[in-house]
Every structure is written in C-alpha cells, then in structure tokens.
Design an enzyme around this catalytic site. Structure first.
Site, PDB file in Angstrom:
ATOM      1  CG  HIS A 106     -21.069 109.458 -23.302  1.00 40.22           C
ATOM      2  ND1 HIS A 106     -20.621 108.070 -23.708  1.00 40.22           N
ATOM      3  CD2 HIS A 106     -21.778 110.601 -22.889  1.00 40.22           C
ATOM      4  CE1 HIS A 106     -22.127 108.689 -24.767  1.00 40.22           C
ATOM      5  NE2 HIS A 106     -22.570 110.039 -24.081  1.00 40.22           N
ATOM      6  CB  CYS A 109     -23.913 107.557 -22.124  1.00 41.92           C
ATOM      7  SG  CYS A 109     -25.192 108.842 -23.151  1.00 41.92           S
ATOM      8  CG  ASN A 140     -24.231 109.491 -27.457  1.00 43.27           C
ATOM      9  OD1 ASN A 140     -23.502 108.731 -26.920  1.00 43.27           O
ATOM     10  ND2 ASN A 140     -24.258 110.742 -27.109  1.00 43.27           N
TER      11      ASN A 140
END
Ligand code: ACO
Length: 328
Positions: free
Chosen positions: A255, A114, A285
């Site tokens: 994030h 990520c 996500n």
C-alpha cells in the site's frame, strides 16, 4: 490452494490536475523538504470540484475492460472499493453503472479503507471459485481531496485522488491466479483513522461542520506503527502459506501511504528494495486505489512478466489488512 482465476486486464484514470508540494507550501505551514523526507511524496493528483468518485472509476473500468478485450456487457459483477463514496446510498458501484450506462450485473461497494481493493479481490476470487461469477470487475477510486482538511498540515499533504480497475476472470491456466492470501481486521483501532461525522453516529449538522468533523482525523504515529506491524505480519504469513521465501518474490506492491512505511515493511518482510514498486512520490496516498494503480503502472512499465510472483499487501482504516500472492 490455486484458485482458477487471473487478472485479465487493468486500467486507471487519474485526474489531470497535479498538485505539487511547492503549491501546498503556499496553503499551510510546510515545506517540500519536510514532505519528501517524512513521506516520499512530491506531488499528487486532485479532482475538480465537479468530479465525484464514480466519475473517476467509470473511465478506469472502461480502460480495464478494453485492456482485457471484454465487452462491458460481459461483466457479471462489479465490486467498488472506496472510502469516499459518491453518496451514503446508493453504492458508488451503482453510480458507476449509471455513468457507464450498463444494467444487470450485481454492483456493490467494499468499505475497508485502503485495504478495500485487496478485500474486493478476495471476494472476486471466492465468487469465481464457487462458480457464481466468471468476469468480475474489481475497481477502486477515491476523491480524498474532498475529505481532507486543507488547513491541517498533518494530513492534507498525504493524500491524492484517482481510480483503477482490474478485470478478474475465470481461467483454465494452471500457472495463474492466487497462490495464497489472508485478510483481517481489528475494529478496536477504528478511531486512529476515521471520519467522525456524516454517518449515523454523528449525522451532519451545523455543529459537525463547525467542528470540522467531516474530514480525515488521524493519529499519524499510531497509524504508522500499526501499518508496519499489520502489513509485515500479513505479508509474511501469505508467503509462508504459498511456501515461498522473500527471495522468490519478483515484485512487491505494498500500500502506497508513505515511503517510510513502505521501506520499514519491505525490510521486515525481507524483499529487496529493487523488487518493491513505488508510486507514492507521484500520486501520494490514493487509499483503496493505490494498489491497483501501482499494479497497472508496473505492468505498463514492463515489470510484470507471465509467471512472476507478485506480493500485494495493504492496511487501512478499521484497522484492516490483507495480503495476496499472485502468479502473474
Ligand atoms: N509540514 C511540516 N511539519 C509538519 C507537517 C507538515 N506537513 N506535519 C506535521 N508536522 C510537524 C508536526 O506538527 C510536529 O511538530 P511539533 O513537534 O512542533 O508538534 C512535527 O512535524 C513532527 O510530527 P510527527 O507527527 O512526529 O511527524 P512524523 O515523523 O511522525 O510524520 C506522518 C508524520 C508523516 C503523518 C507520519 O506519522 C505518518 O506517515 N503516519 C502514517 C500516516 C498515514 O500513512 N496515514 C494514511 C494512512 S491511511 C491509509 O492508507 C489507511
């Protein structure tokens, strides 16, 4: 130190299929209420069975170049951040070139989970600062839906698919660019979030498929704790390096893994809630693509004005982390 580059354009491409929490209720033993309370996610986008990561990234790159007023032929480097590559080799960046019908520019993948897009942004800045590049496309895309176990309620509710890209170009503007950044990794934590099989450690076999070793394996609690620690430490360091305080931050884009991680990180760093951007409720996500998707959406929503100080911070499998303070 102010690097002489700026984000000149952004673009996204999200698959149209929306998968709601209510639909997941009919797939695994979960509830909309549990998912919203523990993660903040209400829905996510899911790519079709025929869609690969490069199929999502290619239109995002087109959109970013159009936004920047840059012809595809003017791109001199293509960086792609992804954890869900089209193939083991060649890189997804090369598949994106194939999809776009362009040849020539250097094309490579950045594998940092990520954190990948912020890692790639760091590399783009270094290439531009050193004079090796003028127009770098920093893209990210994920088809997470193909690497999650849709019978595992602990992980399948968390992720979504999508892609985004930014055109990062050399600039003469003195008031734009990166004010400070840092990046790091702790490989001793590799096993708290990983895909055990499909690489050279455990090549695909009948056993690995039977064991479901090709999907996301995660220690959720450990990831949660490490995520908050890594992002808050890294974000505070970046602000300090830029000689800024949390009140100087116009917009923080962390994030987008989980609203509770976002909330805990924001509060430790000291940035007010109203200056923190959130897309996790609508997209879940999307791993490496979450930050550039959020950046594009914040821009489109009029939340980014010239001169704004934007704090980007991320963590990912590895464990990796990075933070960047941009002047928009
Ligand atoms: N629906 C209903 N119950 C569930 C679900 C679900 N979808 N998932 C887990 N549960 C159950 C568990 O089985 C457990 O039940 P038990 O006590 O009977 O065993 C109970 O809920 C509590 O489980 P916990 O894991 O303690 O729940 P927690 O509050 O920690 O939330 C979560 C779990 C949401 C996964 C949390 O740990 C988290 O967000 N971790 C970070 C995960 C993450 O962000 N991963 C992606 C990172 S990847 C990246 O971005 C780099």
């Amino acid at each position: 130190m102010i690097h002489s580059f700026e984000v000149r354009g952004t673009g996204i491409f999200m698959p149209p299929r929306v998968l709601t929490n209510q639909e997941i209720e009919s797939m695994v033993d979960t509830s909309d209420q549990w998912i919203v309370e523990r993660t903040g996610i209400s829905e996510r986008r899911i790519a079709s069975a025929e869609t690969s990561t490069s199929d999502l990234i290619a239109p995002a790159v087109r959109n970013a170049c159009e936004d920047a007023g840059l012809a595809l032929e003017e791109v001199d480097t293509l960086l792609v951040a992804t954890s869900t590559p089209d193939t083991m080799f060649p890189s997804t960046a090369c598949w994106v070139q194939e999809r776009l019908g362009i040849r020539g520019p250097a094309a490579l993948d950045v594998a940092a989970g990520c954190t990948g897009w912020l890692y790639a942004l760091e590399l783009a800045g270094a290439l531009i600062s050193s004079g090796r590049a003028r127009n770098v496309v920093v893209a990210a895309g994920e088809v997470m839906s193909k690497v999650v176990d849709w019978t595992d309620r602990r992980t399948c509710v968390l992720f979504g698919d999508g892609a985004a890209a930014a055109v990062v170009s050399a600039t003469d503007r003195e008031d734009a660019g990166v004010l400070a950044s840092n990046w790091g990794a702790d490989g001793t934590l590799a096993q708290i979030l990983y895909q055990p099989a499909g690489g050279t450690q455990r090549p695909a076999s009948a056993e690995t498929i039977a064991e479901k070793a090709h999907v996301v394996h995660m220690d959720g609690g450990a990831v949660f704790r490490q995520a908050v620690r890594a992002m808050s430490t890294s974000a505070k360091q970046a602000l300090e390096s830029a000689s800024l305080t949390p009140t100087d931050v116009d917009l923080m884009i962390p994030h987008q893994a989980n609203i509770r991680i976002i909330e805990a990180t924001r509060s430790r760093v000291g940035v007010p809630l109203e200056r923190t951007f959130n897309t996790v409720s609508r997209y879940g996500n999307v791993s490496a693509a979450t930050i550039p998707i959020a950046l594009h959406e914040a821009k489109t929503a009029g939340k980014l004005n010239p001169g704004d100080r934007v704090l980007l911070t991320s963590f990912g499998t590895g464990l990796t982390w990075a933070s960047t303070v941009l002047r928009w």
